[in-house]
Design an enzyme around this catalytic site. Sequence first.
Site, PDB file in Angstrom:
ATOM      1  N   ASP A 118      -2.092   6.188  -4.995  1.00  0.00           N
ATOM      2  CA  ASP A 118      -2.358   5.223  -3.929  1.00  0.00           C
ATOM      3  C   ASP A 118      -2.659   3.848  -4.509  1.00  0.00           C
ATOM      4  O   ASP A 118      -3.740   3.611  -5.048  1.00  0.00           O
ATOM      5  CB  ASP A 118      -3.540   5.726  -3.094  1.00  0.00           C
ATOM      6  CG  ASP A 118      -3.860   4.832  -1.909  1.00  0.00           C
ATOM      7  OD1 ASP A 118      -3.100   3.878  -1.655  1.00  0.00           O
ATOM      8  OD2 ASP A 118      -4.862   5.094  -1.233  1.00  0.00           O
ATOM      9  N   ASP A 178       0.831  -1.202   0.000  1.00  0.00           N
ATOM     10  CA  ASP A 178       0.000   0.000   0.000  1.00  0.00           C
ATOM     11  C   ASP A 178       0.869   1.257   0.000  1.00  0.00           C
ATOM     12  O   ASP A 178       1.496   1.578   1.010  1.00  0.00           O
ATOM     13  CB  ASP A 178      -0.898  -0.027   1.239  1.00  0.00           C
ATOM     14  CG  ASP A 178      -1.855   1.140   1.325  1.00  0.00           C
ATOM     15  OD1 ASP A 178      -2.017   1.853   0.319  1.00  0.00           O
ATOM     16  OD2 ASP A 178      -2.446   1.341   2.399  1.00  0.00           O
TER      17      ASP A 178
END
Length: 535
Positions: A423, A239
């Site tokens: 992201d 992530d």
Amino acid sequence: MQLTLPFAVLLTTILALYSVSEVDAHPLAKARAPNGRITLPLKRVVRRTDVHPEVYLQQHLNRAHRRYARMTGREEPSTEALTRALEKRVASIEARGLQVRSGRLGYAAQGMTSSALVNVAEPGKGKNKGNGTAAAAGAAGAAAGAGAATAAGAGAATAAGTGAAAAAAAGTAAASGANTGNAGFPAASAQAAASNSLAQANTPTTANSVGLDIEANDVSYVSTVQLGTPPKNFNVIMDSGSADFWVAGDNCQTCAGHQLLGASTSSSFVDTQQPFSVTYGSGNVQGNIVTDTLTLAGLTLTNHTFGTATAESAQFAQDPNSDGLMGLAQSTLSSQGVLTPVESLAQQGLISNAITSFKISRLADQKNDGEVTFGALDTTKFDSTTLVTLNNVNTQGFWEVNVGGFSVNGQDVGLAGRTAIMDTGTTLIIAPPADAQALMSAVPGAQSDGQGGFTVPCTTNATIALTLGGTTFNVDPRDLAFLPTTNNLAGNCVAGVSSGQIGGATEWLVGDVFLKNAYFSTDVAKNQISFAKLI
């Protein structure tokens, strides 16, 4: 080609996109290379198999709204507000006579209460796996074609064996050759989803690289790392939008089914007794800060500091395919207050620079060449003449860049002065409402759904693009058409771009819908972000 299958059959096919069987992709054990580069494998995270695609979309929107508020230091939307948004979505689906949940769970939208909706207000990072019957039926459906789908029938789609009927439907599309290319939602993707398949990556040809396996139809990404003495494999979500690394601890009461780490499993494990807590848009975790041995692609960090969970929210606890999460933003964002793994690798001289690079693969391309690379950029994955490097404009630790402009089919849509947080932990592109409307108004056939989302023709050839560092990066139309909304794979699809008041009027949250279309690399020491066109 229009498919005249019952909606429940196709719905289950689409929903099966988010099921997967566990397949390991172990990192290659290599000594330190002269170029300072190591690479980890990525796998897809399982997603919900039990809700209508539009409900799943709203869950993603809710998650993004909360995540973005945290990123920008703004007040988060309340649970009540997110629940109201989901209720509106459910009401819209009910008005069309469709089911919110798949028939195999035994109930539809009618009679659902607000308390029930709260439980699905945001998406989990992984849910139930599909059954073996669906996988077998996928192969049978591909061979038998239309006959298999007819035999499954509408009744099978609402019974316990809906997975088989859905797989047969996908097989029908594949056998007929329909819905390939720009003819609609790809049959190969539907078939892969219905069979719960995991497309294994090709053997990498670049040194220090490990392949990326693709789950179903391009969901999220998981990497395998080793922890403890003796070392054990842990699957962790990769992530770029957070900065804490944690895995399930052996004293966790909510982590059943996960690989666990603690003094009972590792002789090198040390618990500092210092607590940590992290809240994400799709769940939360709390536990203790610990030290232990971490191995990434054969390179070993001794006494690395990270977290083990003593409690996980349902979104993590119910995820059978990941044992934790590795944040790859800057450590200034870390709730634990420690270096990220890539920063530790650079500090200890195991890699030349604290660089993390992503090549995210797409099932429809049939390349199966995805990877995440630490320490350098894999020049075999991109056109070096297109490489652009931008300064990070975020001061909190996220990876955010100035966007030079947005266009549709080559025409600028007049959105200047915008920034975008990149992201890998977010699937969609989320834009401020006015910006999303301006962009999608230029897409032929796009329509607002009145809930903050949009639909586009599944057959769309529209190309949206972001200009970064003077270079235009296109989003493949297949990524813009995110999920079909009916039983017609050449009909309307939920768009991969949605709107939400999730930050400032000029800030965007850009996830994998875009990042599948560019090589993406971050450099902590230089505080810079690079993009290049894929080859």
